[in-house]
Design a protein around this motif. Sequence first.
Motif, short mmCIF file in Angstrom:
data_model
loop_
_atom_site.label_atom_id
_atom_site.label_comp_id
_atom_site.label_asym_id
_atom_site.label_seq_id
_atom_site.Cartn_x
_atom_site.Cartn_y
_atom_site.Cartn_z
N CYS A 8 41.26 -23.50 70.25
CA CYS A 8 42.58 -24.02 69.89
C CYS A 8 43.44 -24.10 71.17
O CYS A 8 43.10 -23.53 72.20
CB CYS A 8 43.25 -23.15 68.83
SG CYS A 8 43.95 -21.61 69.43
N SER A 9 44.54 -24.79 71.09
CA SER A 9 45.35 -25.05 72.28
C SER A 9 45.85 -23.77 72.94
O SER A 9 45.82 -23.66 74.17
CB SER A 9 46.52 -25.97 71.94
OG SER A 9 47.35 -25.35 70.97
N ILE A 10 46.26 -22.76 72.18
CA ILE A 10 46.79 -21.55 72.80
C ILE A 10 45.67 -20.69 73.38
O ILE A 10 45.78 -20.18 74.50
CB ILE A 10 47.71 -20.75 71.84
CG1 ILE A 10 48.41 -19.61 72.56
CG2 ILE A 10 46.93 -20.23 70.65
CD1 ILE A 10 49.46 -20.03 73.54
N CYS A 11 44.58 -20.52 72.66
CA CYS A 11 43.48 -19.70 73.17
C CYS A 11 42.86 -20.30 74.43
O CYS A 11 42.51 -19.58 75.36
CB CYS A 11 42.42 -19.48 72.10
SG CYS A 11 42.98 -18.39 70.76
N ARG A 12 42.74 -21.63 74.47
CA ARG A 12 42.23 -22.30 75.67
C ARG A 12 43.13 -22.03 76.86
O ARG A 12 42.68 -21.70 77.95
CB ARG A 12 42.14 -23.81 75.45
CG ARG A 12 40.90 -24.28 74.80
CD ARG A 12 40.70 -25.80 74.91
NE ARG A 12 41.90 -26.58 75.09
CZ ARG A 12 42.60 -27.17 74.12
NH1 ARG A 12 42.21 -27.06 72.87
NH2 ARG A 12 43.66 -27.89 74.39
N LYS A 13 44.43 -22.15 76.65
CA LYS A 13 45.38 -21.97 77.76
C LYS A 13 45.49 -20.51 78.19
O LYS A 13 45.73 -20.23 79.36
CB LYS A 13 46.74 -22.54 77.38
CG LYS A 13 46.70 -24.06 77.29
CD LYS A 13 47.98 -24.64 76.77
CE LYS A 13 47.80 -26.09 76.45
NZ LYS A 13 48.29 -27.00 77.43
N LEU A 14 45.32 -19.59 77.24
CA LEU A 14 45.37 -18.17 77.58
C LEU A 14 44.07 -17.67 78.18
O LEU A 14 44.05 -16.65 78.85
CB LEU A 14 45.71 -17.34 76.33
CG LEU A 14 47.11 -17.54 75.75
CD1 LEU A 14 47.22 -16.80 74.42
CD2 LEU A 14 48.17 -17.07 76.73
#
Length: 120
Positions: A31-37
């Motif tokens: 997901c967008s947040i897990c990828r960025k984190l």
Amino acid sequence: MDNVRIKGACHCGAVTFQACTNGRFLVDCNCSICRKLGTLWLHAPPATLKIDVPAAATIGYIWADQKIVFHSCIICGCTTHWEGVDGDRAAVNMRLADPNITKKLPVRHWDGADTRDWLD
């Protein structure tokens, strides 16, 4: 790898956690947040996790469906864990644990970006 107790901490050590693997696997979510984190999660019932967070040591971030809160250390910025807003679920970021231990755990890939289903 059953019943191994894994310890982890943010970079500065203000927030620490312990989790029992208990036959579990790690979750790599796209997901967008897990990828960025850049996280790698160990999901577990909240009662089985020991997360030591001094008062006001993390900042919470709620997004999308408003059902989970991501916690990051206010000193070093590492994302340490997330919790369900209802207290029903939680996960710790195993990127903050000893990689010599976590590399022995299986990793499953979750499609949080699209299908909301396992990719493997």
